[in-house]
Motif scaffolding. Structure first.
Motif, PDB file in Angstrom:
ATOM      1  N   LEU A 143       0.829  -1.201   0.000  1.00 15.55           N
ATOM      2  CA  LEU A 143       0.000   0.000   0.000  1.00 15.55           C
ATOM      3  C   LEU A 143       0.867   1.255   0.000  1.00 15.55           C
ATOM      4  N   ARG A 144       0.307   2.350  -0.485  1.00 16.20           N
ATOM      5  CA  ARG A 144       1.042   3.626  -0.363  1.00 16.20           C
ATOM      6  C   ARG A 144       1.373   3.848   1.114  1.00 16.20           C
ATOM      7  N   GLY A 145       2.590   4.289   1.358  1.00 17.56           N
ATOM      8  CA  GLY A 145       3.014   4.536   2.725  1.00 17.56           C
ATOM      9  C   GLY A 145       3.630   3.345   3.420  1.00 17.56           C
ATOM     10  N   TYR A 146       3.636   2.193   2.772  1.00 14.45           N
ATOM     11  CA  TYR A 146       4.134   0.963   3.395  1.00 14.45           C
ATOM     12  C   TYR A 146       5.160   0.284   2.488  1.00 14.45           C
ATOM     13  N   GLY A 147       5.990  -0.567   3.097  1.00  8.87           N
ATOM     14  CA  GLY A 147       6.903  -1.396   2.332  1.00  8.87           C
ATOM     15  C   GLY A 147       7.781  -0.578   1.407  1.00  8.87           C
ATOM     16  N   ALA A 148       7.858  -1.029   0.145  1.00 10.41           N
ATOM     17  CA  ALA A 148       8.703  -0.363  -0.842  1.00 10.41           C
ATOM     18  C   ALA A 148       7.914   0.553  -1.762  1.00 10.41           C
ATOM     19  N   SER A 149       6.656   0.832  -1.441  1.00 10.52           N
ATOM     20  CA  SER A 149       5.861   1.778  -2.227  1.00 10.52           C
ATOM     21  C   SER A 149       6.149   3.215  -1.797  1.00 10.52           C
ATOM     22  N   ASP A 150       5.715   4.165  -2.631  1.00 11.65           N
ATOM     23  CA  ASP A 150       5.921   5.577  -2.312  1.00 11.65           C
ATOM     24  C   ASP A 150       5.292   5.945  -0.976  1.00 11.65           C
ATOM     25  N   LYS A 151       5.928   6.906  -0.300  1.00 14.30           N
ATOM     26  CA  LYS A 151       5.460   7.379   1.000  1.00 14.30           C
ATOM     27  C   LYS A 151       5.425   8.911   0.990  1.00 14.30           C
ATOM     28  N   PRO A 152       4.496   9.512   0.268  1.00 15.51           N
ATOM     29  CA  PRO A 152       4.485  10.977   0.181  1.00 15.51           C
ATOM     30  C   PRO A 152       4.317  11.626   1.547  1.00 15.51           C
ATOM     31  N   ALA A 153       5.178  12.588   1.835  1.00 17.11           N
ATOM     32  CA  ALA A 153       5.157  13.231   3.144  1.00 17.11           C
ATOM     33  C   ALA A 153       3.840  13.954   3.407  1.00 17.11           C
ATOM     34  N   ASP A 154       3.229  14.478   2.338  1.00 13.68           N
ATOM     35  CA  ASP A 154       2.001  15.234   2.510  1.00 13.68           C
ATOM     36  C   ASP A 154       0.760  14.397   2.194  1.00 13.68           C
ATOM     37  N   GLY A 155       0.930  13.078   2.054  1.00 10.38           N
ATOM     38  CA  GLY A 155      -0.211  12.202   1.833  1.00 10.38           C
ATOM     39  C   GLY A 155      -0.816  12.397   0.464  1.00 10.38           C
ATOM     40  N   PRO A 156      -2.150  12.260   0.349  1.00  7.17           N
ATOM     41  CA  PRO A 156      -3.044  11.911   1.438  1.00  7.17           C
ATOM     42  C   PRO A 156      -3.067  10.410   1.694  1.00  7.17           C
ATOM     43  N   TYR A 157      -3.590  10.026   2.878  1.00  2.00           N
ATOM     44  CA  TYR A 157      -3.682   8.625   3.246  1.00  2.00           C
ATOM     45  C   TYR A 157      -5.112   8.216   3.600  1.00  2.00           C
ATOM     46  N   ASP A 158      -6.070   8.961   3.092  1.00  2.00           N
ATOM     47  CA  ASP A 158      -7.459   8.518   3.251  1.00  2.00           C
ATOM     48  C   ASP A 158      -7.671   7.280   2.404  1.00  2.00           C
ATOM     49  N   LYS A 159      -8.629   6.443   2.814  1.00  2.00           N
ATOM     50  CA  LYS A 159      -8.841   5.166   2.134  1.00  2.00           C
ATOM     51  C   LYS A 159      -9.444   5.353   0.742  1.00  2.00           C
ATOM     52  N   ARG A 160     -10.122   6.464   0.495  1.00  2.00           N
ATOM     53  CA  ARG A 160     -10.631   6.736  -0.854  1.00  2.00           C
ATOM     54  C   ARG A 160      -9.473   6.868  -1.833  1.00  2.00           C
ATOM     55  N   THR A 161      -8.451   7.610  -1.449  1.00  4.95           N
ATOM     56  CA  THR A 161      -7.285   7.784  -2.310  1.00  4.95           C
ATOM     57  C   THR A 161      -6.501   6.490  -2.427  1.00  4.95           C
ATOM     58  N   MET A 162      -6.351   5.766  -1.317  1.00  3.18           N
ATOM     59  CA  MET A 162      -5.613   4.507  -1.353  1.00  3.18           C
ATOM     60  C   MET A 162      -6.344   3.471  -2.200  1.00  3.18           C
ATOM     61  N   ALA A 163      -7.678   3.491  -2.163  1.00  5.62           N
ATOM     62  CA  ALA A 163      -8.460   2.590  -3.018  1.00  5.62           C
ATOM     63  C   ALA A 163      -8.274   2.944  -4.488  1.00  5.62           C
ATOM     64  N   ALA A 164      -8.217   4.227  -4.783  1.00  7.51           N
ATOM     65  CA  ALA A 164      -7.986   4.656  -6.168  1.00  7.51           C
ATOM     66  C   ALA A 164      -6.615   4.186  -6.650  1.00  7.51           C
ATOM     67  N   ASP A 165      -5.611   4.161  -5.756  1.00  6.75           N
ATOM     68  CA  ASP A 165      -4.310   3.596  -6.117  1.00  6.75           C
ATOM     69  C   ASP A 165      -4.464   2.167  -6.630  1.00  6.75           C
ATOM     70  N   ILE A 166      -5.260   1.377  -5.907  1.00  7.01           N
ATOM     71  CA  ILE A 166      -5.357  -0.049  -6.216  1.00  7.01           C
ATOM     72  C   ILE A 166      -6.136  -0.282  -7.503  1.00  7.01           C
ATOM     73  N   VAL A 167      -7.209   0.461  -7.703  1.00 13.50           N
ATOM     74  CA  VAL A 167      -7.949   0.343  -8.966  1.00 13.50           C
ATOM     75  C   VAL A 167      -7.051   0.766 -10.123  1.00 13.50           C
TER      76      VAL A 167
END
Length: 287
Positions: free
Chosen positions: A61-85
């Motif tokens: 997931l964004r923010g975890y492991g070897a994926s990108d970790k943007p300092a300013d996010g966002p980390y809401d689940k709507r945005t994280m779900a859009a990453d996965i789609v």
């Protein structure tokens, strides 16, 4: 560390994130989302089984492991779900099954609500939807979720406190939430701790979002009467009995086509009881 037999890629998706992803197998696509404090490696046993007849996609997931970790996010689940789609589409899949554990399950739920045409089947392991999670935590029983309240605080103090003793903090959950310590061997545990130690700000931001905007998104969906339209399987420990609520009823309000399973495994069930998880996912994919 890697999932044996899987190909690793770094994929930039249309949200602007570059995600680390392991892909293996052929057939109908299944995306597996990890939880806290883990990486995609938590799916290593389940993914290997499903890859016999599915294309299995395991991102960090964004923010975890070897994926990108943007300092300013966002980390809401709507945005994280859009990453996965976006990731699935970048890999050539407009429709796919989606399973998530813990934090990944919250991302999966949001993907199912926001992108019902993309998600064919949905599995959530050992969570409640965000709004309900906050609703059932009350009084002394909420002590089991102390980390939710710590990471919900304004930026600064939670990050400093956790970073000061990161291995102790993240290691506590790896120890306390498993009923079979051998399920997370020393090399995997070390990898989880290393990855979490390097991601303290983004992990805290992920949790902080769940105390704010994620709950607001759930509330808006509930008020609008939105539900998960696809077949849903929920597999969880019997937290309902411990905290005094009917977990199946809570879930059925969100998922009319629901298979609710109580497991005797601990929180990290994909590692403790991978055969049980595979059985549940294969049953879901057959619905």
């Amino acid at each position: 560390m890697k999932i044996s037999g899987f190909e690793y890629k770094r994929v930039t998706v249309d949200t602007g994130m570059t995600l680390n992803v392991a892909v293996g197998g052929t057939g109908r696509p299944v995306v597996l989302l990890h939880g806290f404090p883990q990486t995609h490696l938590m799916w290593r046993h389940v993914a290997a089984d499903l890859a016999a007849d599915h294309t299995v996609i395991c991102p960090d997931l964004r923010g975890y492991g070897a994926s990108d970790k943007p300092a300013d996010g966002p980390y809401d689940k709507r945005t994280m779900a859009a990453d996965i789609v976006g990731l699935a589409r970048a890999l050539g899949h407009e429709r796919f099954a989606l399973a998530g554990h813990d934090r990944g399950a919250l991302v999966a739920i949001r993907a199912g609500l926001d992108h019902p045409d993309a998600i064919t089947h949905l599995a959530a392991l050992d969570v409640l939807p965000t709004l309900d999670m906050w609703g059932v935590l009350r009084g002394a029983s909420a002590a089991v979720a102390f980390h939710l309240y710590l990471m919900a605080q304004p930026p600064g103090l939670p990050e400093r406190m956790i970073a000061a003793s990161a291995d102790d903090f993240f290691g506590y959950f790896l120890d306390a939430w498993t009923r079979d310590p051998a399920a997370i061997p020393a090399d995997v545990r070390a990898e989880y701790l290393r990855a979490s130690r390097e991601a303290v700000p983004s992990i805290v931001a992920d949790y902080r979002a769940s105390a704010g905007i994620d709950a607001e998104h759930d509330r808006a969906d509930r008020e609008a009467g939105r539900t998960l339209a696809m077949p849903v399987t929920v597999m969880q420990q019997d937290w309902g009995a411990a905290l005094g609520y009917d977990a199946a009823a809570v879930w059925r309000a969100w998922a009319p086509d629901l298979d609710h399973i109580i497991t005797s495994a601990g929180h990290f069930m994909a590692e403790e009881a991978p055969g049980e998880v595979v059985k549940a996912l294969r049953a879901l994919l057959g619905r």
